[in-house]
Scaffold this active site. Sequence first.
Site, PDB file in Angstrom:
ATOM      1  N   HIS A  78      36.168  46.014  93.195  1.00  0.00           N
ATOM      2  CA  HIS A  78      35.903  44.801  93.883  1.00  0.00           C
ATOM      3  C   HIS A  78      35.905  44.989  95.468  1.00  0.00           C
ATOM      4  O   HIS A  78      36.275  43.937  96.179  1.00  0.00           O
ATOM      5  CB  HIS A  78      36.627  43.433  93.407  1.00  0.00           C
ATOM      6  CG  HIS A  78      36.771  43.393  91.882  1.00  0.00           C
ATOM      7  ND1 HIS A  78      35.798  42.256  91.396  1.00  0.00           N
ATOM      8  CD2 HIS A  78      37.355  43.913  90.774  1.00  0.00           C
ATOM      9  CE1 HIS A  78      36.030  42.288  89.948  1.00  0.00           C
ATOM     10  NE2 HIS A  78      36.980  43.195  89.609  1.00  0.00           N
ATOM     11  N   ASN A 151      36.255  36.940  86.227  1.00  0.00           N
ATOM     12  CA  ASN A 151      35.017  37.413  86.201  1.00  0.00           C
ATOM     13  C   ASN A 151      34.056  36.469  85.794  1.00  0.00           C
ATOM     14  O   ASN A 151      34.008  35.541  85.433  1.00  0.00           O
ATOM     15  CB  ASN A 151      34.948  38.880  85.479  1.00  0.00           C
ATOM     16  CG  ASN A 151      35.747  40.165  85.981  1.00  0.00           C
ATOM     17  OD1 ASN A 151      35.933  40.042  87.313  1.00  0.00           O
ATOM     18  ND2 ASN A 151      35.674  41.235  85.175  1.00  0.00           N
ATOM     19  N   TYR A 365      48.639  44.334  90.800  1.00  0.00           N
ATOM     20  CA  TYR A 365      47.958  43.643  91.791  1.00  0.00           C
ATOM     21  C   TYR A 365      48.884  43.872  92.954  1.00  0.00           C
ATOM     22  O   TYR A 365      48.228  43.856  94.226  1.00  0.00           O
ATOM     23  CB  TYR A 365      47.511  42.283  91.560  1.00  0.00           C
ATOM     24  CG  TYR A 365      46.377  42.216  90.743  1.00  0.00           C
ATOM     25  CD1 TYR A 365      46.207  42.707  89.360  1.00  0.00           C
ATOM     26  CD2 TYR A 365      44.853  41.567  91.181  1.00  0.00           C
ATOM     27  CE1 TYR A 365      45.020  42.742  88.601  1.00  0.00           C
ATOM     28  CE2 TYR A 365      43.846  41.901  90.399  1.00  0.00           C
ATOM     29  CZ  TYR A 365      43.976  42.108  89.112  1.00  0.00           C
ATOM     30  OH  TYR A 365      42.788  42.188  88.357  1.00  0.00           O
TER      31      TYR A 365
HETATM   32 FE1  HDD Z   1      41.320  43.618  88.347  1.00  0.00          FE
HETATM   33  C1  HDD Z   1      40.682  43.259  91.682  1.00  0.00           C
HETATM   34  C2  HDD Z   1      39.267  40.948  88.054  1.00  0.00           C
HETATM   35  C3  HDD Z   1      41.441  44.084  85.127  1.00  0.00           C
HETATM   36  C4  HDD Z   1      43.594  45.955  88.798  1.00  0.00           C
HETATM   37  N1  HDD Z   1      40.257  42.203  89.611  1.00  0.00           N
HETATM   38  C5  HDD Z   1      40.026  42.461  91.064  1.00  0.00           C
HETATM   39  C6  HDD Z   1      39.434  41.261  91.367  1.00  0.00           C
HETATM   40  C7  HDD Z   1      38.911  40.569  90.445  1.00  0.00           C
HETATM   41  C8  HDD Z   1      39.606  41.226  89.364  1.00  0.00           C
HETATM   42  C9  HDD Z   1      37.954  39.532  90.710  1.00  0.00           C
HETATM   43  C10 HDD Z   1      39.017  41.027  92.940  1.00  0.00           C
HETATM   44  C11 HDD Z   1      39.917  40.007  93.615  1.00  0.00           C
HETATM   45  C12 HDD Z   1      39.601  39.843  95.013  1.00  0.00           C
HETATM   46  O1  HDD Z   1      38.231  39.161  95.270  1.00  0.00           O
HETATM   47  O2  HDD Z   1      39.977  40.258  95.938  1.00  0.00           O
HETATM   48  N2  HDD Z   1      40.369  42.652  86.768  1.00  0.00           N
HETATM   49  C13 HDD Z   1      39.752  41.731  86.645  1.00  0.00           C
HETATM   50  C14 HDD Z   1      39.346  41.231  85.519  1.00  0.00           C
HETATM   51  C15 HDD Z   1      40.152  41.971  84.835  1.00  0.00           C
HETATM   52  C16 HDD Z   1      40.581  43.141  85.745  1.00  0.00           C
HETATM   53  C17 HDD Z   1      38.694  39.981  85.081  1.00  0.00           C
HETATM   54  C18 HDD Z   1      40.154  41.818  83.382  1.00  0.00           C
HETATM   55  C19 HDD Z   1      40.060  40.879  82.430  1.00  0.00           C
HETATM   56  N3  HDD Z   1      42.067  44.801  87.284  1.00  0.00           N
HETATM   57  C20 HDD Z   1      42.106  44.824  85.764  1.00  0.00           C
HETATM   58  C21 HDD Z   1      43.235  45.704  85.371  1.00  0.00           C
HETATM   59  C22 HDD Z   1      43.657  46.218  86.210  1.00  0.00           C
HETATM   60  C23 HDD Z   1      43.237  45.605  87.426  1.00  0.00           C
HETATM   61  C24 HDD Z   1      43.162  45.883  84.003  1.00  0.00           C
HETATM   62  C25 HDD Z   1      44.864  47.210  86.354  1.00  0.00           C
HETATM   63  C26 HDD Z   1      45.787  47.712  85.633  1.00  0.00           C
HETATM   64  N4  HDD Z   1      41.943  44.792  90.023  1.00  0.00           N
HETATM   65  C27 HDD Z   1      42.776  45.429  90.061  1.00  0.00           C
HETATM   66  C28 HDD Z   1      43.404  45.842  91.484  1.00  0.00           C
HETATM   67  C29 HDD Z   1      42.432  44.956  92.513  1.00  0.00           C
HETATM   68  C30 HDD Z   1      41.691  44.406  91.257  1.00  0.00           C
HETATM   69  C31 HDD Z   1      43.589  47.342  91.758  1.00  0.00           C
HETATM   70  C32 HDD Z   1      41.497  45.836  93.213  1.00  0.00           C
HETATM   71  C33 HDD Z   1      41.882  45.037  94.437  1.00  0.00           C
HETATM   72  C34 HDD Z   1      42.972  44.036  94.256  1.00  0.00           C
HETATM   73  O3  HDD Z   1      43.305  43.911  93.054  1.00  0.00           O
HETATM   74  O4  HDD Z   1      43.064  43.201  95.083  1.00  0.00           O
HETATM   75  O5  HDD Z   1      44.585  45.562  91.445  1.00  0.00           O
END
Ligand code: HDD
Length: 699
Positions: A78, A151, A365
């Site tokens: 993202h 999402n 997160y």
């Molecule tokens: Fe995630 C970012 C949505 C599964 C780990 N995720 C992130 C963002 C969104 C989502 C919208 C961006 C937020 C922003 O605008 O700053 N992610 C989802 C959805 C998931 C999902 C809807 C499943 C239902 N994510 C998911 C899993 C993991 C992560 C299973 C880790 C175990 N996601 C992250 C992260 C991020 C992230 C690595 C990257 C940047 C951030 O968090 O801030 O922690």
Amino acid sequence: MKSSETQLQNSTDGGPAEVHQTVETGAEALTTSQGVTISDNQNSLTAGVRGPTLLEDFVLRDKIFHFDHERIPERVVHARGFGAHGTFECTRDLSDITRAAPFQEVGKLTETFVRFSTVAGNKGSFDLARDVRGFAVKFYTDEGNWDLVGNNIPVFFIQDAMKFPDLVHAVKDEPDRGFPQAQSAHDNFWDYISLTPESMHMVMWQMSDRTIPRSFRTMEGFGVHTFRLINAEGASTFVKFHWKPRQGLQSVLWDEAVKINGADPDHHRRDLWEALTTGDHPQWDLCLQMFDQDFADSFDFDILDPTKIIPEELIPPEPVGTLTLDRAVDNFFEFTEQVAFCTQHVIPGIDFTEDPLLQGRNFSYLDTQLKRLGSPNFSQLEVNRPRGCPMHNFQQDGQMRKGNRRGRVNYEPNGFEEGPREDPLKGYVSYAAPVEGAKVRIRAESFADHYSQARQFYISQTAVEQEHIRSALAFELGRCEQARVRRAIVGHLRNIDEDLAQGLADGLGMPELPPPATAARPTRQDLPASDALSILKNGPETFAGRVLGVLIADGFDGTLLDRLTGAVTEAGGKVKLIAPRIYGARDDRGDLCEAQFSVAGGPSVLFDAVAVLIGPEGEAALAAMPQAQTFLRDAFAHGKFIGHAMAEKLFEAAGLQGKADDGCFDLGLVDDGETVDAFVSRCARLRHWSRDGLAKAAP
Ligand code: HDD
């Protein structure tokens, strides 16, 4: 040499602050980060006019040092996003179901910050990549910040967070070559998917037009997981969160997406920026699917499985509030880049379920925010700090800390009777869900059906949408070098829909169908189609929020343009003018109309519908321009509604002679305005789907 004077003023936070003003102009004086006024911002301090730069040049060092450290790590997923401020208004009192602050009273307003994003591409990738869109909402409630990090698709690729790093590695650029960027159309992604059948439901959504939305404003949002609502008595209700756009659902065609990425890679962010800065504030209704344990026990699938939906026909989503995005950020970095969403940011009244994907997210997160923002004090940043209520605790120090508690005491309990105290009545209490069992690494049996809902999604689509799914799969698999990967995916699709699998195999030129993939559970054929899953069945009924691109050339009918602009504005849309040159074109009254685009810079893919208004002076020259021909040819092929006046020569030059159908309106025929009104009201349907061309089918 310039001189300056210093003047004492009150700063915005109330304390005295020094504000420097230049003597000559009275403008704010430029200073170093230590507040020293800079006399020359163009030349380094050197020994001699042509000599080496001196080590003592602290002005240069201060400036370059800061510049060198401007970048922070982009999000691992993202990375590319766009944020906006908004307000959430409660429209239904839910106090009997949850004690969550935003839902306690009809009319209650809660400040929000929303960030939309793509998932796979880096920060500098393009907006119209075929990709899932993030839809993350931070509610600054008066009981703390609540982040709903969702999402635009209600299911996810995997059932367990353990798989997330592999999924993300597979979809992102391949590590030896560093590409492709922002593309799932490559071997690694499809290889991984072929070995992960639980992904097939999400893959159907991903290959649909959901992943090429027309605008952030025209997409749904979903919390994905099942959460819990907890009321004041501690009773729990299961809930799924849905954001429904008042603008209606709308996507572009793949051919448009490809071209928009070239013509305007920032199309989505520009669209939202323009909507916000022109007062066209987008709105979403927050709708809840609420259910109890009895429903959960009787439902065909496990409500903890994030690869499943609950069809809206079974539990209708009930509107409980409206989100209005009403303000653009005034600094991208401070808000959009530094906003830190965390799924574990919940407030009293909202709780988790044991969905293993959600549980894993709750670990992830915080880590990522520390990595990106560099300090556990990220919650003090303006965009992240709780605004609806104060933050009081004994946390202290760490990098970039400000506002440590004053006084002697920094621990709790303390006998000095100083500082904040816990509150067992008002404070957050986790739902006392009973838990038992041996420690195991076993996926629940109830998660084993991977194809039935994928099939349900597919059969819920219109014929046009099904064709788009097939052609998207053909494109993506066509970019895979490994025949075994293509065969494996077709094998999975055979468990979803044989016609789809056969159509794709034909499109890929496969001599024979591979065997169906081994399925842990047979695909259920009895799940009924659900209209809520289709974009086209949930489109807008108005042209509001849409853009009509009007290509004008010298001598065009100025009155007609006025009338057209009036009708579009009345319908809530906007008109943008395109002329052979950006300077504009003269109408039949001799008035110059300035254009927003030259025809080379404003291809018709940027607009929802088009009109071509030409006059005798400009007719021949415009028809001879290849870009004008492409403008019209593309609009036609993309199924757009087309208004035209004196455009016969251009139709002819574009190879469309005699092809004008009932999606094309000759606006020059009568001047009583009826045709204009009929054209604009038809534009509300967005596309003339019955026209042969790229809208209907793709190779
Ligand atoms: Fe995630 C970012 C949505 C599964 C780990 N995720 C992130 C963002 C969104 C989502 C919208 C961006 C937020 C922003 O605008 O700053 N992610 C989802 C959805 C998931 C999902 C809807 C499943 C239902 N994510 C998911 C899993 C993991 C992560 C299973 C880790 C175990 N996601 C992250 C992260 C991020 C992230 C690595 C990257 C940047 C951030 O968090 O801030 O922690």
